[in-house]
Design a protein around this motif. Structure first.
Motif, mmCIF file in Angstrom:
data_model
loop_
_atom_site.group_PDB
_atom_site.id
_atom_site.type_symbol
_atom_site.label_atom_id
_atom_site.label_comp_id
_atom_site.label_asym_id
_atom_site.label_seq_id
_atom_site.Cartn_x
_atom_site.Cartn_y
_atom_site.Cartn_z
ATOM 1 N N LEU A 1 -54.628 43.070 36.995
ATOM 2 C CA LEU A 1 -55.942 43.705 37.492
ATOM 3 C C LEU A 1 -56.074 44.722 36.473
ATOM 4 O O LEU A 1 -57.488 45.039 35.913
ATOM 5 N N ILE B 1 -57.569 43.625 33.189
ATOM 6 C CA ILE B 1 -59.184 43.185 33.224
ATOM 7 C C ILE B 1 -59.990 44.255 33.347
ATOM 8 O O ILE B 1 -60.922 44.344 32.620
ATOM 9 N N GLY C 1 -60.353 45.702 29.893
ATOM 10 C CA GLY C 1 -61.225 44.876 29.190
ATOM 11 C C GLY C 1 -62.615 44.929 29.428
ATOM 12 O O GLY C 1 -63.490 45.306 28.476
ATOM 13 N N ILE C 2 -62.944 45.125 30.545
ATOM 14 C CA ILE C 2 -64.325 45.335 31.086
ATOM 15 C C ILE C 2 -64.946 46.531 30.470
ATOM 16 O O ILE C 2 -65.780 46.602 30.059
ATOM 17 N N LEU D 1 -65.410 46.534 26.811
ATOM 18 C CA LEU D 1 -66.884 45.753 26.597
ATOM 19 C C LEU D 1 -67.871 46.653 26.939
ATOM 20 O O LEU D 1 -68.894 46.643 26.238
ATOM 21 N N ILE D 2 -67.894 47.221 28.172
ATOM 22 C CA ILE D 2 -69.104 47.937 28.532
ATOM 23 C C ILE D 2 -69.527 49.283 27.756
ATOM 24 O O ILE D 2 -70.614 49.614 27.127
ATOM 25 N N GLY E 1 -68.490 49.700 24.721
ATOM 26 C CA GLY E 1 -68.754 49.213 23.286
ATOM 27 C C GLY E 1 -70.194 48.603 23.400
ATOM 28 O O GLY E 1 -71.050 49.094 22.363
ATOM 29 N N GLY E 2 -70.842 48.095 24.451
ATOM 30 C CA GLY E 2 -72.320 47.669 24.477
ATOM 31 C C GLY E 2 -73.201 48.879 24.748
ATOM 32 O O GLY E 2 -74.235 48.931 24.092
ATOM 33 N N LYS F 1 -73.200 50.609 21.195
ATOM 34 C CA LYS F 1 -74.296 49.662 20.314
ATOM 35 C C LYS F 1 -75.872 50.128 20.694
ATOM 36 O O LYS F 1 -76.633 49.952 19.926
#
Lengths: 579, 226
Positions: free
Chosen positions: B155, B158, B161-162, B165-166, B168-169, B172
């Motif tokens: 967990l 995970i 990772g989430i 990515l969030i 990073g998003g 951007k």
């Protein structure tokens, strides 16, 4: 791209995504079972006929459609004809229902995975009862693997109406699974495209490892000969043709809109015909490839079971007759039995000997969750280094299921992204909302009766509506959009007109086959009241499962599930008519 | 003298035969599976092993009742078979020609089962006292179940990772929002840094991209003579 639509990094990623979507758990645990019960190698004949006349044409149709229209399923079918918008909505609904229950199967895989790091494996030994005088009764009566699956994992109730409580360990695993799905689909194909390299290729690696190890196990050849020996008489049974047609159909994951979504991200000038043939053939070859290790392991398990049966009998005999150890071996067992029968018939009868028959062990055929979580887990406990094999096996199952989930989620995600209302929401938020809502709804599968509900969803939501939708898909393209127009569109994309094979199958053969399959399927489901097999420790025939009939309110839910995606089709047509 | 001796011996033998026989009172059947337990290292069952067994039983009785009266000669074995299985009784040396009650023997064996097993390199399954059930050992349960630990690790990975990515998003997205805002700022100030390439301002090329080729719109002088 001018229209700002995301696209695949390269062609290989796209093909791998389609292959990963098509290759799923069914390739491992349904295809080998069907081969076994339908006369081994003989099953391949109807299988390849169905592939040729039903699988590949429908696959090509969906890929070509998505690629030409460059929209998700709802938008695509609206473009084909406004009256067919309902078909798109139906596929979207089917995608939602399938995603819900499919991820719960992955939850079970994850639960077994995280339990594989213990020595000894928890499903290999029975726990003690309360006063520590013996083994737990439920476990002792059935087997340790059965006990771990039905009691420790599912904590199953004896009846579908008894819901029981939410199982907290399954809730944790379900949350983790949806978190993984969210992590991989957070930005649509941008992220799944990276994840697919692992989830689509790793299962092949593990299958190869299991193939090599499986072939080295004793009894593997028995299993393989049993599987592949063709029994051509089985072809006379209409059931084999129905099973082949349904297996091809569901194995290729048609009519859920995932394939349309995937191909909509392609550049317009892409050879969808070659793609369709490639994906279909790879899917079928994977099924065949997977059945080899599966049946080697099953043969090994049957042989071990047979040897255990013999050994138990031998021990009982030498204890009763006080013969020295190793006087009776497996090889001279039959000779000894006949000798003892003639000399001491009453004493032999007093020793309760079980009849040990290898064929009987091989005949125990199971498909689905039973194969993975009961049979295979038991076989793994018999192998040296079982933790490693268990970890490998469950990681492989997880990757297989996850790559199929990507397709299911894309089938839900892509059409939503194209709706006006969601145009401005960031992708991360939309995918997060989808995963969160799905997780909350899927909590009902973590109830004690959850596995009964999964069976219901699988039999009614994940089967019948898809046949109906596929039928209307083919009819819609062939007769509403017209084949000539569609052929021109395909020519624009691939550079050549679809040849006679495609024209024939799209216009006549596939719709006819689908209709026959649908009618046969409905007849089989309805000719007797729908029943299920319940795990009831208080049943007198325990450990056999108890056959129970669904109560009326459950039957109405089954009908609702089957009808829900289908009802969108006429509703969509009506809606447009009124407009 | 000799006759008396012979008589006592025969009486004793008969008495022993009476005391130790299959299904006699207070007698227990023992079954050993030496080959199953030890395979190639199996030892042969002979008179010496029998002596050791008698000694172990006498030891167990002494330890249990803590009165040192039980002798090796008090333990009688009979009905030896090739299986290796036999019956045994423990006689009471104080009271002549009686056997120690079965419950006492059972308790003594239970208490010292481990020691008896180890003396013969066997375990509860391969050295069976058929009327004495062994208490099953409790399973070893770690304080935190192992699966919970593994689940925690999975967990954490995970969630990491989430979050990655969030974040990073979002970054951007912020960068995309900042760029047009910067461009607007510069135009307002009027101090546009005009980048010139080949004598033609890049802005001209940008605005007319795809419609008019700024390069060709320039003078012929720009081209190097052949």
């Amino acid at each position: 791209e001018e229209d700002g639509r995301p696209k695949w990094d390269n062609k290989f990623q796209y093909i791998l995504s389609c292959v990963g979507f098509a290759v799923g758990l069914g390739n491992v645990w349904r295809f080998p079972y069907l081969c076994q019960i339908h006369g081994g190698g003989a099953f391949l004949i109807p299988y390849f006929i169905a592939l040729l006349f039903e699988g590949i044409p429908l696959l090509h149709l969906e890929l070509a459609l998505g690629q030409y229209v460059r929209k998700g399923s709802i938008g695509a079918w609206n473009t084909v004809s406004p009256y067919l918008g309902g078909v798109g909505a139906g596929t979207w609904m089917a995608s939602v229902l399938v995603s819900l229950y499919y991820n719960t199967v992955l939850t079970w895989v994850m639960w077994y995975f995280i339990n594989s790091f213990q020595e000894p494996l928890p499903w290999s030994v029975c726990p003690l009862n309360e006063n520590r005088t013996g083994l737990n009764e439920e476990c002792y009566e059935s087997t340790a693997v059965n006990y771990f699956w039905y009691r420790k994992t599912l904590n199953i109730t004896p009846d579908v109406t008894e819901s029981g409580t939410l199982q907290w360990w399954l809730i944790l695993c379900l949350a983790a699974c949806w978190a993984i799905v969210y992590l991989c689909t957070i930005r649509g194909i941008e992220t799944t495209g990276k994840a697919i390299y692992v989830t689509a290729l790793f299962p092949y690696l593990v299958l190869t490892i299991f193939l090599i190890h499986g072939l080295s196990l004793p009894g593997a050849t028995d299993g393989l000969t049993y599987l592949f020996t063709p029994n051509l008489n089985a072809l006379k049974n209409p059931r084999i043709w129905l099973d082949a047609a349904t297996q091809i159909f569901f194995s290729l994951s048609l009519a859920v809109g995932g394939l349309i979504a995937f191909s909509s991200y392609n550049p317009p000038k892409n050879d969808c015909e070659k793609d369709a043939v490639t994906v279909a053939i790879v899917n079928s070859l994977t099924s065949l490839y997977a059945s080899i290790p599966v049946f080697s392991v099953l043969g090994f398990k049957a042989t071990t079971g047979y040897w255990d049966c013999l050994d138990r009998n031998i021990l009982n005999i030498i204890n009763e007759f006080d013969l020295p150890e190793e006087s009776i071996m497996r090889q001279n067992y039959t000779a000894w039995i006949s000798f003892l029968n003639s000399s001491y018939p009453e004493k032999i009868a007093g020793v309760k000997l079980k009849t040990c028959d290898l064929q009987e062990f091989l005949d125990q055929s199971v498909s689905g969750t039973g194969l993975a979580f009961i049979i295979f887990t038991q076989a793994i406990t018999l192998m040296p280094g079982s933790q490693a094999w268990a970890i490998l096996f469950f990681t492989m199952l997880f990757c297989l299921g996850l790559s199929s989930m990507f397709g299911n989620i894309e089938g839900v995600f892509t059409p939503l992204l194209e709706l006006q209302v969601f145009k401005s929401t960031p992708k991360e938020l939309l995918s997060g909302i989808i995963c969160l809502i799905s997780f909350l709804i899927a909590l009902c599968f973590t109830l004690a009766s959850g596995s009964y509900w999964i069976d219901i969803f699988d039999s009614y939501a994940g089967s019948l509506p898809l046949l109906v939708i596929a039928f209307f898909e083919v009819i819609g393209v062939a007769y509403v959009y017209k084949i000539k127009r569609f052929s021109k569109d395909v020519k624009q994309m691939t550079g050549r007109k679809p040849n006679l094979y495609w024209q024939m199958t799209w216009k006549f053969i596939s719709p006819l086959l689908l209709l026959i399959v649908f009618v046969a399927f409905v007849t089989l489901q309805t000719h007797k009241p729908p029943s299920y097999a319940a795990w009831n420790p208080k049943y007198e025939g325990f450990p056999m499962k108890e056959e129970k009939v669904y109560p009326p309110w459950v039957v109405s839910i089954c009908v609702l599930l089957a009808a829900l995606p289908c009802v969108f089709i006429p509703l969509g047509a009506l809606f447009h008519l009124i407009k | 003298m000799l006759r008396v001796l012979l008589l006592t011996i025969s009486v004793l033998a008969v008495a022993h035969a009476e005391l130790c026989k299959p299904d006699a009172q207070n007698a227990f059947k023992v079954r050993l599976s030496i080959k199953t337990a030890l395979g190639d290292n199996a030892y042969a069952w002979d008179a010496n092993e029998e002596y050791l067994f008698k000694a172990m039983v006498a030891f167990a009785m002494r330890r249990y009742s803590s009165k040192s009266t039980t002798q090796i000669s008090n333990v009688l074995l009979c009905n030896m078979t090739g299986r290796v299985s036999f019956w045994f009784v423990v006689t009471d040396s104080s009271k002549n020609v009686t056997t120690v009650p079965g419950s006492e023997v059972e308790a003594a064996i239970r208490m010292n089962r481990n020691r008896i097993n180890s003396a013969f390199l066997l375990n509860d399954k391969t050295l069976q006292f058929l009327q004495i059930t062994s208490t099953l050992s409790p399973p070893v349960e770690p304080s935190t179940p192992v699966w919970l630990i593994i689940f925690g690790v999975v967990l954490c990975l995970i969630v990491a990772g989430i979050v990655f990515l969030i974040v990073g998003g979002i970054r951007k997205h912020k960068k995309k929002n900042k760029e047009p805002a910067e461009r607007e700022n510069l135009e307002e100030k009027g101090e546009v840094n005009v980048t010139v390439e080949n004598g033609i301002p890049c802005e001209v090329l940008d605005l007319k991209a795809g419609h008019i080729n700024g390069v060709f719109a320039a003078d012929d002088e720009r081209f190097t003579p052949l």
